[in-house]
Design an enzyme around this catalytic site. Structure first.
Site, PDB file in Angstrom:
ATOM      1  N   ASP A  90       0.865  -1.170   0.000  1.00  0.00           N
ATOM      2  CA  ASP A  90       0.000   0.000   0.000  1.00  0.00           C
ATOM      3  C   ASP A  90       0.909   1.229   0.000  1.00  0.00           C
ATOM      4  O   ASP A  90       2.124   1.120   0.110  1.00  0.00           O
ATOM      5  CB  ASP A  90      -0.962  -0.025   1.192  1.00  0.00           C
ATOM      6  CG  ASP A  90      -0.243   0.150   2.506  1.00  0.00           C
ATOM      7  OD1 ASP A  90       1.008   0.285   2.505  1.00  0.00           O
ATOM      8  OD2 ASP A  90      -0.915   0.167   3.539  1.00  0.00           O
ATOM      9  N   SER A  91       0.333   2.403  -0.127  1.00  0.00           N
ATOM     10  CA  SER A  91       1.162   3.587  -0.331  1.00  0.00           C
ATOM     11  C   SER A  91       1.550   4.265   0.969  1.00  0.00           C
ATOM     12  O   SER A  91       2.358   5.183   0.979  1.00  0.00           O
ATOM     13  CB  SER A  91       0.395   4.590  -1.179  1.00  0.00           C
ATOM     14  OG  SER A  91      -0.751   5.014  -0.461  1.00  0.00           O
ATOM     15  N   GLY A  92       0.967   3.849   2.074  1.00  0.00           N
ATOM     16  CA  GLY A  92       1.199   4.542   3.340  1.00  0.00           C
ATOM     17  C   GLY A  92       0.136   5.574   3.634  1.00  0.00           C
ATOM     18  O   GLY A  92       0.028   6.080   4.744  1.00  0.00           O
ATOM     19  N   GLY A  93      -0.667   5.909   2.616  1.00  0.00           N
ATOM     20  CA  GLY A  93      -1.709   6.921   2.802  1.00  0.00           C
ATOM     21  C   GLY A  93      -2.653   6.564   3.938  1.00  0.00           C
ATOM     22  O   GLY A  93      -2.924   7.374   4.819  1.00  0.00           O
ATOM     23  N   PHE A  94      -3.128   5.342   3.931  1.00  0.00           N
ATOM     24  CA  PHE A  94      -4.106   4.940   4.936  1.00  0.00           C
ATOM     25  C   PHE A  94      -3.535   5.068   6.351  1.00  0.00           C
ATOM     26  O   PHE A  94      -4.199   5.596   7.249  1.00  0.00           O
ATOM     27  CB  PHE A  94      -4.569   3.498   4.677  1.00  0.00           C
ATOM     28  CG  PHE A  94      -5.645   3.057   5.622  1.00  0.00           C
ATOM     29  CD1 PHE A  94      -6.956   3.476   5.437  1.00  0.00           C
ATOM     30  CD2 PHE A  94      -5.358   2.250   6.713  1.00  0.00           C
ATOM     31  CE1 PHE A  94      -7.962   3.089   6.315  1.00  0.00           C
ATOM     32  CE2 PHE A  94      -6.352   1.861   7.596  1.00  0.00           C
ATOM     33  CZ  PHE A  94      -7.651   2.280   7.391  1.00  0.00           C
ATOM     34  N   GLN A 208     -11.104   7.485  -4.854  1.00  0.00           N
ATOM     35  CA  GLN A 208     -11.704   7.980  -3.612  1.00  0.00           C
ATOM     36  C   GLN A 208     -13.037   8.647  -3.948  1.00  0.00           C
ATOM     37  O   GLN A 208     -13.538   8.516  -5.045  1.00  0.00           O
ATOM     38  CB  GLN A 208     -10.733   8.956  -2.929  1.00  0.00           C
ATOM     39  CG  GLN A 208      -9.478   8.286  -2.370  1.00  0.00           C
ATOM     40  CD  GLN A 208      -9.760   7.432  -1.141  1.00  0.00           C
ATOM     41  OE1 GLN A 208     -10.837   7.438  -0.578  1.00  0.00           O
ATOM     42  NE2 GLN A 208      -8.752   6.646  -0.732  1.00  0.00           N
ATOM     43  N   GLY A 236     -11.198   4.059   0.496  1.00  0.00           N
ATOM     44  CA  GLY A 236     -12.153   4.838   1.270  1.00  0.00           C
ATOM     45  C   GLY A 236     -13.507   4.174   1.451  1.00  0.00           C
ATOM     46  O   GLY A 236     -14.481   4.837   1.767  1.00  0.00           O
ATOM     47  N   ASP A 286      -8.097  -7.331   0.656  1.00  0.00           N
ATOM     48  CA  ASP A 286      -7.142  -7.524   1.746  1.00  0.00           C
ATOM     49  C   ASP A 286      -7.835  -7.107   3.033  1.00  0.00           C
ATOM     50  O   ASP A 286      -8.724  -6.248   3.011  1.00  0.00           O
ATOM     51  CB  ASP A 286      -5.908  -6.631   1.561  1.00  0.00           C
ATOM     52  CG  ASP A 286      -6.196  -5.193   1.978  1.00  0.00           C
ATOM     53  OD1 ASP A 286      -6.781  -4.457   1.180  1.00  0.00           O
ATOM     54  OD2 ASP A 286      -5.880  -4.825   3.132  1.00  0.00           O
ATOM     55  N   CYS A 324     -12.712 -27.919   6.534  1.00  0.00           N
ATOM     56  CA  CYS A 324     -11.441 -27.224   6.282  1.00  0.00           C
ATOM     57  C   CYS A 324     -10.260 -28.193   6.321  1.00  0.00           C
ATOM     58  O   CYS A 324     -10.222 -29.118   7.130  1.00  0.00           O
ATOM     59  CB  CYS A 324     -11.258 -26.121   7.326  1.00  0.00           C
ATOM     60  SG  CYS A 324      -9.733 -25.180   7.111  1.00  0.00           S
ATOM     61  N   CYS A 326      -7.055 -27.168   6.859  1.00  0.00           N
ATOM     62  CA  CYS A 326      -5.877 -26.532   7.462  1.00  0.00           C
ATOM     63  C   CYS A 326      -5.358 -27.360   8.641  1.00  0.00           C
ATOM     64  O   CYS A 326      -6.022 -28.282   9.123  1.00  0.00           O
ATOM     65  CB  CYS A 326      -6.182 -25.101   7.896  1.00  0.00           C
ATOM     66  SG  CYS A 326      -6.893 -24.970   9.542  1.00  0.00           S
ATOM     67  N   CYS A 329      -7.624 -27.578  11.756  1.00  0.00           N
ATOM     68  CA  CYS A 329      -8.843 -28.374  11.637  1.00  0.00           C
ATOM     69  C   CYS A 329      -8.576 -29.856  11.415  1.00  0.00           C
ATOM     70  O   CYS A 329      -9.395 -30.694  11.786  1.00  0.00           O
ATOM     71  CB  CYS A 329      -9.702 -27.824  10.498  1.00  0.00           C
ATOM     72  SG  CYS A 329     -10.266 -26.148  10.833  1.00  0.00           S
ATOM     73  N   HIS A 355      -6.103 -20.843  10.303  1.00  0.00           N
ATOM     74  CA  HIS A 355      -7.417 -21.300   9.857  1.00  0.00           C
ATOM     75  C   HIS A 355      -8.198 -20.173   9.166  1.00  0.00           C
ATOM     76  O   HIS A 355      -8.787 -20.383   8.101  1.00  0.00           O
ATOM     77  CB  HIS A 355      -8.244 -21.859  11.021  1.00  0.00           C
ATOM     78  CG  HIS A 355      -9.684 -21.998  10.645  1.00  0.00           C
ATOM     79  ND1 HIS A 355     -10.145 -23.020   9.837  1.00  0.00           N
ATOM     80  CD2 HIS A 355     -10.760 -21.189  10.879  1.00  0.00           C
ATOM     81  CE1 HIS A 355     -11.436 -22.844   9.609  1.00  0.00           C
ATOM     82  NE2 HIS A 355     -11.839 -21.744  10.221  1.00  0.00           N
TER      83      HIS A 355
HETATM   84 ZN   LIG Z   1      -9.168 -24.794   9.292  1.00  0.00          ZN
END
Ligand SMILES: [Zn+2]
Length: 393
Positions: A90-94, A208, A236, A286, A324, A326, A329, A355
């Site tokens: 990301d750009s750092g803006g947030f 935005q 935004g 994300d 699941c 993973c 699980c 998980h």
């Molecule tokens: Zn899992």
């Protein structure tokens, strides 16, 4: 490179492939967030096991610590964090606009206070672009002016204008860096560096405009007029505005978005939001939700979120999520996972984070499958019917 191929669509929902220097990713795609160059509690091996193909790292955090030059000295961000698949920064803006402390915005950039030592720092569109170039992610984001989701039209207009001006400056600096052969200071390429191919990176604009449809529409038009991009981010949203406002915004904008660009909805990653956003034509997501919730003992399951600390799971021999695959699980019972949280054992934090990341990546995969075989609308209805039930587990 950076080409997006649309494979299938089912009304607005789409599936596709995006070719990036460190690999091709399939969309819809959820990217785990590695704020400090690490997805909290998970190793790169864990991420590979979870099926992650794209990871986000935070420019602001890596800039204030350890600093992009340290990362570059240690081989660039991919080598630094031992992640050989695609990365997005990301750009750092947030962060600059959301972390507490002093902040002064001008058309030139933002002066802010480091959250670590309180030192005053200045970030401009050019600097944000240079830092991301030095870090070397596959995808860099333009530096934007982020405002709260409920901002009035005047504030949103102001931030949109500034974001558009900054986008031009980011794009100009990014082009210069690409032409200069990779050196952020524009100096000649050294012998050592010329032995390796220059880092190839693309820059994506961020749209935005708050919850104001006319501003969003105008911003979109001006971004598309500005140049040819390889992707487009929706910024935004998911920053405090009511959920229906976000869904309405996406549904209204979707028909105006060029189909050939991957669409990245920033900061969205709760399961129901992911499904709703894919229904409205978004491709990439994300969010820190899977890891943050995992560390708090909340796990996503097909029947809705489960709080593993609940006394009801004390003697529960069932897996957390029987669908699941993973490690949490397939290896442990709910009773054992609950015990780890009660005893404040670190393994519990890792297992639930793992998980939850796996859950969202599987969810994106299921949506891809349903879009490809044309069953997405029905799939989404039955998914929602099950997930939004009260926790009966
Ligand atoms: Zn899992």
């Amino acid at each position: 490179m950076f080409e997006f191929t649309l494979e299938a669509s089912s009304s607005a929902a789409r599936s596709g492939r995006l070719a990036l220097p460190h690999g091709t990713i399939e969309t819809p795609c959820f990217m785990p967030v590695g704020t400090q160059g690490t997805v909290r509690a998970l190793s790169p091996n864990d991420l590979r096991m979870a099926g992650a193909t794209l990871v986000l790292a935070n420019t602001y955090h890596l800039h204030v610590r350890p600093g992009e030059d340290v990362v570059a000295q240690l081989g660039g961000l991919h080598r630094f964090m031992a992640w050989d698949r695609p990365l997005l920064t990301d750009s750092g803006g947030f962060q600059v606009f959301s972390l507490a402390g002093f902040r002064r915005v001008s058309d030139d950039g933002v002066e802010f206070q480091s959250h670590l030592d309180g030192a005053r720092r200045f970030l401009t569109p050019e600097r944000a672009t240079e830092i991301q170039w030095t870090l070397g992610a596959d995808v860099a984001m333009a530096f934007d002016h982020v405002i709260p989701g409920v901002a009035d039209e005047k504030t949103a207009r102001d931030a949109l204008e500034r974001t558009l001006q900054w986008l031009e400056r980011c794009a100009k600096r990014h082009q210069e860096l690409r032409r200069s052969g990779g050196q952020a200071d524009g100096a000649a390429v050294t012998e050592r560096q010329s032995a390796c191919p220059p880092v190839r990176q693309t820059l994506w604009p961020i749209l935005q405009g708050g919850t104001h449809l006319t501003l969003r529409g105008e911003g979109l038009r001006r971004i598309l007029e500005m140049g040819s991009w390889s992707g487009l981010a929706m910024g935004g949203l998911s920053v405090g505005e009511p959920k229906p406002a976000m869904y309405e915004m996406l549904a209204t904008l979707e028909p105006r978005l060029p189909p050939a660009l991957p669409r990245y909805l920033m900061g969205v990653g709760f399961p129901a939001d992911l499904v709703a956003a894919v229904e409205r034509g978004m491709d990439l997501f994300d969010c820190v939700a899977p890891t943050r919730n995992g560390r708090n003992g909340t796990a996503f399951t097909p029947d809705g979120p489960v709080n593993i600390r609940n006394a009801a799971y004390r003697e529960d021999a069932r897996p957390l999520d029987e669908t699941c695959d993973c490690e949490a699980c397939t290896t442990f019972s709910r009773g054992y996972l609950r015990h780890l949280f009660q005893a404040e054992e670190l393994l519990g934090l890792r297992l639930l984070s793992l998980h939850n990341v796996r859950y969202l990546i599987r969810l994106a995969g299921e949506m891809r499958g349903a879009i490809r075989d044309g069953s997405f609308a029905g799939w989404a209805d039955s998914w929602r019917h099950r997930y939004l039930q009260p926790d009966l587990a």
